[in-house]
Scaffold this motif. Structure first.
Motif, PDB file in Angstrom:
ATOM      1  N   PRO A  11       0.828  -1.201   0.000  1.00 48.42           N
ATOM      2  CA  PRO A  11       0.000   0.000   0.000  1.00 48.42           C
ATOM      3  C   PRO A  11       0.866   1.256   0.000  1.00 48.42           C
ATOM      4  N   SER A  14       1.221   7.155   3.535  1.00 50.25           N
ATOM      5  CA  SER A  14       0.528   8.433   3.595  1.00 50.25           C
ATOM      6  C   SER A  14       1.476   9.515   3.082  1.00 50.25           C
ATOM      7  N   GLY A  67      -2.185   8.815   7.475  1.00 48.37           N
ATOM      8  CA  GLY A  67      -2.382   7.377   7.332  1.00 48.37           C
ATOM      9  C   GLY A  67      -3.461   6.909   8.292  1.00 48.37           C
ATOM     10  N   TRP A  68      -3.997   5.725   8.025  1.00 49.01           N
ATOM     11  CA  TRP A  68      -5.189   5.326   8.768  1.00 49.01           C
ATOM     12  C   TRP A  68      -4.928   5.095  10.255  1.00 49.01           C
ATOM     13  N   ARG A  69      -3.786   4.521  10.608  1.00 45.93           N
ATOM     14  CA  ARG A  69      -3.537   4.236  12.027  1.00 45.93           C
ATOM     15  C   ARG A  69      -3.268   5.517  12.822  1.00 45.93           C
ATOM     16  N   ALA A 115      -9.788   6.939   9.757  1.00 43.51           N
ATOM     17  CA  ALA A 115      -9.157   5.670   9.399  1.00 43.51           C
ATOM     18  C   ALA A 115      -9.544   5.251   7.983  1.00 43.51           C
ATOM     19  N   TRP A 119      -6.968   4.945   4.943  1.00 41.82           N
ATOM     20  CA  TRP A 119      -6.809   3.638   4.300  1.00 41.82           C
ATOM     21  C   TRP A 119      -6.957   3.766   2.785  1.00 41.82           C
ATOM     22  N   GLU A 122      -3.919   5.586   1.286  1.00 37.66           N
ATOM     23  CA  GLU A 122      -2.762   4.686   1.247  1.00 37.66           C
ATOM     24  C   GLU A 122      -2.844   3.719   0.073  1.00 37.66           C
ATOM     25  N   ARG A 123      -4.038   3.527  -0.447  1.00 35.64           N
ATOM     26  CA  ARG A 123      -4.229   2.603  -1.566  1.00 35.64           C
ATOM     27  C   ARG A 123      -4.459   3.315  -2.893  1.00 35.64           C
TER      28      ARG A 123
END
Length: 197
Positions: A11, A14, A67-69, A115, A119, A122-123
């Motif tokens: 992926p 970010s 980024g999601w996290r 998130a 996500w 990132e993709r």
């Protein structure tokens, strides 16, 4: 071609590549993110029962950039600040009342949409694909309205929840999504590829 010869793409990172930074950088990013979120809460159009603010702009952008996290963690830190009484929410409010009142569903949605947007970015739903970035932001804003309205419906009924908690926010959600996507366009894509061994 054997399984080991098939190339895989990890992926995208970010845009700020905070995943690669030392812990101290990440902690500083969370602090800056919570400040941005608090400032966005001060930009508001007072309405009853839920004000229009720039919060969803900031929430989706933090998710996209961090980024999601780390994005979700930043939102949770900001909500934690609010829960202990810091005046970081709309109208300078804080404490536990906003988490049980009409705005509770919207607040609960924020870590989820940060998130989700992170996500997606990132993709590849990033600034290099501005329409996809816009779609990611729009999905985040839409999910916020759905979750917020579901909670609000329990307080005022479904029809009122849609009339008061969804309809007035649709145009603003589209505009904030476009602004967030345009802002994301300013940051370069960070994509890494690797061959499977």
């Amino acid at each position: 071609m054997s399984q080991s010869e098939i190339p895989t793409v990890t992926p995208s990172l970010s845009p700020l590549r905070l995943q690669e930074r030392p812990l101290l950088w990440q902690v500083a990013a969370i602090a800056i993110g919570t400040l941005l979120l608090a400032l966005s809460s001060r930009i508001e159009v007072p309405m009853i029962p839920v004000p229009i603010t720039m919060q969803t702009f900031a929430v989706t952008l933090v998710g996209a950039l961090y980024g999601w996290r780390l994005g979700a963690l930043t939102i949770l830190a900001w909500l934690g600040e609010a829960a202990i009484g810091m005046p970081v929410l709309a109208g300078g409010s804080g404490g536990l009342a906003p988490f049980v009142g009409p705005t509770a569903g919207y607040l609960a949605s924020f870590p989820i949409i940060a998130a989700l947007v992170g996500w997606l970015v990132e993709r590849g739903w990033n600034g290099d694909r501005v329409f996809m970035a816009f779609a990611a932001m729009l999905i985040g804003n839409g999910l916020c309205l759905v979750i917020g309205a579901l909670w609000l419906a329990g307080l005022v009924g479904f029809e009122k929840a849609v009339a008061l908690g969804v309809t007035p926010f649709i145009v603003g959600g589209v505009l904030k999504s476009a602004l967030a996507a345009a802002t994301l366009r300013l940051f370069p894509r960070a994509k890494t590829e690797r061959q499977a061994s």
